[in-house]
Design a protein around this motif. Sequence first.
Motif, PDB file in Angstrom:
ATOM      1  N   SER A   1      -6.246  -8.010  -2.859  1.00  0.00           N
ATOM      2  CA  SER A   1      -7.837  -8.525  -2.301  1.00  0.00           C
ATOM      3  C   SER A   1      -7.681 -10.030  -1.376  1.00  0.00           C
ATOM      4  O   SER A   1      -8.376  -9.762  -0.295  1.00  0.00           O
TER       5      SER A   1
ATOM      6  N   ASN B   1      -5.374  -3.841   0.968  1.00  0.00           N
ATOM      7  CA  ASN B   1      -6.098  -2.066   0.675  1.00  0.00           C
ATOM      8  C   ASN B   1      -5.195  -0.994  -0.610  1.00  0.00           C
ATOM      9  O   ASN B   1      -5.785  -0.844  -1.511  1.00  0.00           O
TER      10      ASN B   1
ATOM     11  N   LYS C   1      -2.082  -3.530   3.814  1.00  0.00           N
ATOM     12  CA  LYS C   1      -3.092  -2.691   4.654  1.00  0.00           C
ATOM     13  C   LYS C   1      -2.572  -1.143   5.045  1.00  0.00           C
ATOM     14  O   LYS C   1      -0.861  -1.326   5.638  1.00  0.00           O
TER      15      LYS C   1
END
Length: 106
Positions: free
Chosen positions: A70, A75, A104
């Motif tokens: 994070s 993600n 990501k």
Amino acid sequence: MKYSTTPTLEGHTITEYCGVVTGEAILGANIFRDFFAGIRDIVGGRSGAYEKELRKARQLAFEEIETQASALGANAVVGIDIDYETVGKDSSMLMVSVSGTAVKIQ
């Protein structure tokens, strides 16, 4: 946060590789639980005390990689590897190490 032991996530496209993340947890085993686990092992049963400690250590290690991922703006974490070891004097502690690549995804 999505997790995968594979290098990709089916149905998602990796748009950016953010870096390697790791999490470790070392938990001491209680002497009384060790004693009863030893008795249980002698009669061929499962050691619930050790299983509980391993689950707890694994959860803590996953929390660490989630925090790190994070912070990198990721993600998901792919390519996860989970290792279990005994450490310390007389192998009296349990260690779980989790590592993977923060990414990501779309």
